[in-house]
Write a protein that holds these residues in place. Structure first.
Motif, PDB file in Angstrom:
ATOM      1  N   THR A  60       0.896  -1.140   0.000  1.00 45.10           N
ATOM      2  CA  THR A  60       0.000   0.000   0.000  1.00 45.10           C
ATOM      3  C   THR A  60       0.941   1.198   0.000  1.00 45.10           C
ATOM      4  O   THR A  60       1.699   1.400   0.944  1.00 45.10           O
ATOM      5  CB  THR A  60      -0.900   0.016   1.254  1.00 45.10           C
ATOM      6  OG1 THR A  60      -1.725  -1.145   1.217  1.00 45.10           O
ATOM      7  CG2 THR A  60      -1.766   1.256   1.274  1.00 45.10           C
ATOM      8  N   THR A  61       0.928   1.966  -1.068  1.00 41.32           N
ATOM      9  CA  THR A  61       1.875   3.063  -1.246  1.00 41.32           C
ATOM     10  C   THR A  61       1.142   4.392  -1.087  1.00 41.32           C
ATOM     11  O   THR A  61       0.030   4.559  -1.578  1.00 41.32           O
ATOM     12  CB  THR A  61       2.522   2.991  -2.647  1.00 41.32           C
ATOM     13  OG1 THR A  61       3.176   1.725  -2.768  1.00 41.32           O
ATOM     14  CG2 THR A  61       3.528   4.102  -2.856  1.00 41.32           C
ATOM     15  N   SER A 104     -10.934  14.213 -10.876  1.00 44.72           N
ATOM     16  CA  SER A 104     -10.320  13.575 -12.035  1.00 44.72           C
ATOM     17  C   SER A 104     -10.692  12.092 -12.079  1.00 44.72           C
ATOM     18  O   SER A 104     -10.335  11.319 -11.193  1.00 44.72           O
ATOM     19  CB  SER A 104      -8.796  13.712 -11.981  1.00 44.72           C
ATOM     20  OG  SER A 104      -8.186  12.856 -12.921  1.00 44.72           O
ATOM     21  N   TYR A 105     -11.386  11.695 -13.138  1.00 41.41           N
ATOM     22  CA  TYR A 105     -11.797  10.296 -13.275  1.00 41.41           C
ATOM     23  C   TYR A 105     -10.579   9.382 -13.362  1.00 41.41           C
ATOM     24  O   TYR A 105     -10.515   8.350 -12.702  1.00 41.41           O
ATOM     25  CB  TYR A 105     -12.682  10.118 -14.515  1.00 41.41           C
ATOM     26  CG  TYR A 105     -12.987   8.678 -14.796  1.00 41.41           C
ATOM     27  CD1 TYR A 105     -13.886   7.974 -14.000  1.00 41.41           C
ATOM     28  CD2 TYR A 105     -12.356   8.005 -15.836  1.00 41.41           C
ATOM     29  CE1 TYR A 105     -14.148   6.636 -14.242  1.00 41.41           C
ATOM     30  CE2 TYR A 105     -12.619   6.675 -16.085  1.00 41.41           C
ATOM     31  CZ  TYR A 105     -13.517   5.991 -15.286  1.00 41.41           C
ATOM     32  OH  TYR A 105     -13.766   4.668 -15.520  1.00 41.41           O
ATOM     33  N   GLU A 106      -9.594   9.735 -14.200  1.00 39.67           N
ATOM     34  CA  GLU A 106      -8.406   8.891 -14.359  1.00 39.67           C
ATOM     35  C   GLU A 106      -7.662   8.712 -13.042  1.00 39.67           C
ATOM     36  O   GLU A 106      -7.172   7.632 -12.740  1.00 39.67           O
ATOM     37  CB  GLU A 106      -7.466   9.462 -15.429  1.00 39.67           C
ATOM     38  CG  GLU A 106      -7.811   9.064 -16.817  1.00 39.67           C
ATOM     39  CD  GLU A 106      -7.927   7.551 -17.010  1.00 39.67           C
ATOM     40  OE1 GLU A 106      -6.992   6.802 -16.659  1.00 39.67           O
ATOM     41  OE2 GLU A 106      -8.965   7.108 -17.515  1.00 39.67           O
ATOM     42  N   LEU A 107      -7.569   9.773 -12.282  1.00 36.81           N
ATOM     43  CA  LEU A 107      -6.852   9.707 -11.011  1.00 36.81           C
ATOM     44  C   LEU A 107      -7.593   8.839  -9.995  1.00 36.81           C
ATOM     45  O   LEU A 107      -6.995   7.976  -9.360  1.00 36.81           O
ATOM     46  CB  LEU A 107      -6.661  11.125 -10.469  1.00 36.81           C
ATOM     47  CG  LEU A 107      -5.653  11.327  -9.366  1.00 36.81           C
ATOM     48  CD1 LEU A 107      -4.286  10.825  -9.765  1.00 36.81           C
ATOM     49  CD2 LEU A 107      -5.571  12.789  -9.014  1.00 36.81           C
ATOM     50  N   GLN A 112      -6.490   4.498  -4.669  1.00 38.36           N
ATOM     51  CA  GLN A 112      -7.438   4.003  -3.679  1.00 38.36           C
ATOM     52  C   GLN A 112      -8.153   5.134  -2.950  1.00 38.36           C
ATOM     53  O   GLN A 112      -9.348   5.064  -2.737  1.00 38.36           O
ATOM     54  CB  GLN A 112      -6.718   3.105  -2.672  1.00 38.36           C
ATOM     55  CG  GLN A 112      -6.269   1.798  -3.297  1.00 38.36           C
ATOM     56  CD  GLN A 112      -5.453   0.964  -2.361  1.00 38.36           C
ATOM     57  OE1 GLN A 112      -4.310   1.282  -2.096  1.00 38.36           O
ATOM     58  NE2 GLN A 112      -6.044  -0.089  -1.867  1.00 38.36           N
ATOM     59  N   GLN A 113      -7.379   6.141  -2.530  1.00 38.52           N
ATOM     60  CA  GLN A 113      -8.009   7.243  -1.800  1.00 38.52           C
ATOM     61  C   GLN A 113      -7.066   8.433  -1.708  1.00 38.52           C
ATOM     62  O   GLN A 113      -5.860   8.308  -1.850  1.00 38.52           O
ATOM     63  CB  GLN A 113      -8.430   6.807  -0.397  1.00 38.52           C
ATOM     64  CG  GLN A 113      -7.277   6.511   0.550  1.00 38.52           C
ATOM     65  CD  GLN A 113      -7.744   6.267   1.975  1.00 38.52           C
ATOM     66  OE1 GLN A 113      -8.638   6.933   2.452  1.00 38.52           O
ATOM     67  NE2 GLN A 113      -7.127   5.302   2.633  1.00 38.52           N
ATOM     68  N   PHE A 114      -7.683   9.602  -1.468  1.00 37.69           N
ATOM     69  CA  PHE A 114      -6.928  10.791  -1.097  1.00 37.69           C
ATOM     70  C   PHE A 114      -6.857  10.743   0.422  1.00 37.69           C
ATOM     71  O   PHE A 114      -7.831  11.048   1.103  1.00 37.69           O
ATOM     72  CB  PHE A 114      -7.633  12.066  -1.580  1.00 37.69           C
ATOM     73  CG  PHE A 114      -7.703  12.164  -3.068  1.00 37.69           C
ATOM     74  CD1 PHE A 114      -6.628  12.642  -3.795  1.00 37.69           C
ATOM     75  CD2 PHE A 114      -8.836  11.753  -3.759  1.00 37.69           C
ATOM     76  CE1 PHE A 114      -6.682  12.724  -5.176  1.00 37.69           C
ATOM     77  CE2 PHE A 114      -8.902  11.828  -5.134  1.00 37.69           C
ATOM     78  CZ  PHE A 114      -7.818  12.306  -5.847  1.00 37.69           C
ATOM     79  N   LEU A 115      -5.721  10.332   0.927  1.00 32.84           N
ATOM     80  CA  LEU A 115      -5.566  10.109   2.359  1.00 32.84           C
ATOM     81  C   LEU A 115      -5.619  11.413   3.142  1.00 32.84           C
ATOM     82  O   LEU A 115      -6.215  11.483   4.211  1.00 32.84           O
ATOM     83  CB  LEU A 115      -4.243   9.383   2.611  1.00 32.84           C
ATOM     84  CG  LEU A 115      -4.024   8.726   3.938  1.00 32.84           C
ATOM     85  CD1 LEU A 115      -5.090   7.683   4.215  1.00 32.84           C
ATOM     86  CD2 LEU A 115      -2.654   8.078   3.987  1.00 32.84           C
ATOM     87  N   ASP A 139      -1.696  13.552  -0.043  1.00 27.42           N
ATOM     88  CA  ASP A 139      -1.222  12.192   0.180  1.00 27.42           C
ATOM     89  C   ASP A 139      -2.202  11.264  -0.519  1.00 27.42           C
ATOM     90  O   ASP A 139      -3.368  11.175  -0.138  1.00 27.42           O
ATOM     91  CB  ASP A 139      -1.153  11.878   1.674  1.00 27.42           C
ATOM     92  CG  ASP A 139      -0.083  12.686   2.392  1.00 27.42           C
ATOM     93  OD1 ASP A 139       0.891  13.102   1.733  1.00 27.42           O
ATOM     94  OD2 ASP A 139      -0.216  12.898   3.605  1.00 27.42           O
ATOM     95  N   ILE A 140      -1.719  10.588  -1.551  1.00 23.29           N
ATOM     96  CA  ILE A 140      -2.572   9.749  -2.372  1.00 23.29           C
ATOM     97  C   ILE A 140      -2.134   8.295  -2.212  1.00 23.29           C
ATOM     98  O   ILE A 140      -0.959   7.975  -2.378  1.00 23.29           O
ATOM     99  CB  ILE A 140      -2.524  10.186  -3.850  1.00 23.29           C
ATOM    100  CG1 ILE A 140      -2.963  11.656  -3.956  1.00 23.29           C
ATOM    101  CG2 ILE A 140      -3.395   9.281  -4.709  1.00 23.29           C
ATOM    102  CD1 ILE A 140      -2.848  12.241  -5.336  1.00 23.29           C
ATOM    103  N   GLU A 141      -3.103   7.444  -1.882  1.00 27.62           N
ATOM    104  CA  GLU A 141      -2.827   6.032  -1.612  1.00 27.62           C
ATOM    105  C   GLU A 141      -3.207   5.184  -2.823  1.00 27.62           C
ATOM    106  O   GLU A 141      -4.249   5.404  -3.443  1.00 27.62           O
ATOM    107  CB  GLU A 141      -3.641   5.597  -0.394  1.00 27.62           C
ATOM    108  CG  GLU A 141      -3.450   4.141  -0.007  1.00 27.62           C
ATOM    109  CD  GLU A 141      -4.331   3.760   1.164  1.00 27.62           C
ATOM    110  OE1 GLU A 141      -3.960   4.077   2.299  1.00 27.62           O
ATOM    111  OE2 GLU A 141      -5.400   3.164   0.916  1.00 27.62           O
ATOM    112  N   TYR A 142      -2.358   4.208  -3.121  1.00 24.86           N
ATOM    113  CA  TYR A 142      -2.621   3.282  -4.216  1.00 24.86           C
ATOM    114  C   TYR A 142      -1.894   1.973  -3.964  1.00 24.86           C
ATOM    115  O   TYR A 142      -1.007   1.893  -3.108  1.00 24.86           O
ATOM    116  CB  TYR A 142      -2.246   3.873  -5.577  1.00 24.86           C
ATOM    117  CG  TYR A 142      -0.822   4.380  -5.665  1.00 24.86           C
ATOM    118  CD1 TYR A 142       0.194   3.580  -6.167  1.00 24.86           C
ATOM    119  CD2 TYR A 142      -0.496   5.671  -5.252  1.00 24.86           C
ATOM    120  CE1 TYR A 142       1.495   4.044  -6.248  1.00 24.86           C
ATOM    121  CE2 TYR A 142       0.796   6.141  -5.335  1.00 24.86           C
ATOM    122  CZ  TYR A 142       1.790   5.331  -5.829  1.00 24.86           C
ATOM    123  OH  TYR A 142       3.073   5.789  -5.905  1.00 24.86           O
TER     124      TYR A 142
END
Length: 181
Positions: A60-61, A104-107, A112-115, A139-142
């Motif tokens: 989980t990054t 943003s749909y692509e984003l 997973q989420q905007f943390l 902070d964006i999680e993916y």
């Protein structure tokens, strides 16, 4: 997905959707001049990977995307309102950036989420006009899995030799399987 791909998605989400129009830069040298304003600078300075288990590269990054918005406003004739205009313009830019990125749909499809979202505004009257800067960090999680990393080097399997153990007095049976390459 990785930090570089995330940065490209952010740039795509911002370009043409804020007062900065197409002046969304990354990478570039950070010094900017008034003829470029308003401008947005994007970078990904932090990347944190939390393992999802042993022996498999799964994480989980969380990547921190830093978005810097810069603009300048001048005082109107007989009015000392440049700082106020700069602050209002920067607040509008912050709102535009948040909407462009979060919608943003692509984003959102690839993360997973905007943390967390943090932002600060600074207005400075040290130059000809009032220079204002927005510093926003998202902070964006993916997820990152084996497909995001180089394959593990292995020795290719070229064939299998099988020997079947028979009881005493029975002839030994051998089987050979050649695998096509």
């Amino acid at each position: 997905m990785n930090a570089a791909a995330l940065r490209v998605l952010i740039i795509g989400a911002l370009t043409g959707k804020t007062d900065a129009a197409g002046r969304v830069y990354s990478p570039r040298d950070w010094p900017t001049s008034e003829d470029m304003y308003p401008a947005i600078l994007v970078q990904t300075p932090f990347d944190l990977k939390n393992s999802l288990g042993r022996n498999v590269p799964q994480f989980t990054t969380v990547t921190t995307v830093r978005i810097t918005g810069r603009l300048q406003e001048l005082d109107e004739v007989d009015q000392d309102n440049g700082a106020e205009k700069a602050e209002v313009a920067l607040e509008n830019l912050r709102e535009q950036i948040e909407r462009a990125v979060i919608n943003s749909y692509e984003l959102t499809r690839q993360t997973q989420q905007f943390l967390q979202v943090r932002s600060t505004i600074d207005v400075n009257a040290g130059g000809e006009g009032h220079t204002a800067q927005l510093l926003m960090e998202l902070d964006i999680e993916y997820y990152q899995g084996p497909e995001d990393f180089y394959p593990i080097d292995t020795t290719p399997l070229e064939g299998i030799d099988v020997t079947i153990k028979q009881s005493d007095g029975t002839p030994e049976v051998y089987a050979t399987f050649d695998l096509p390459q």
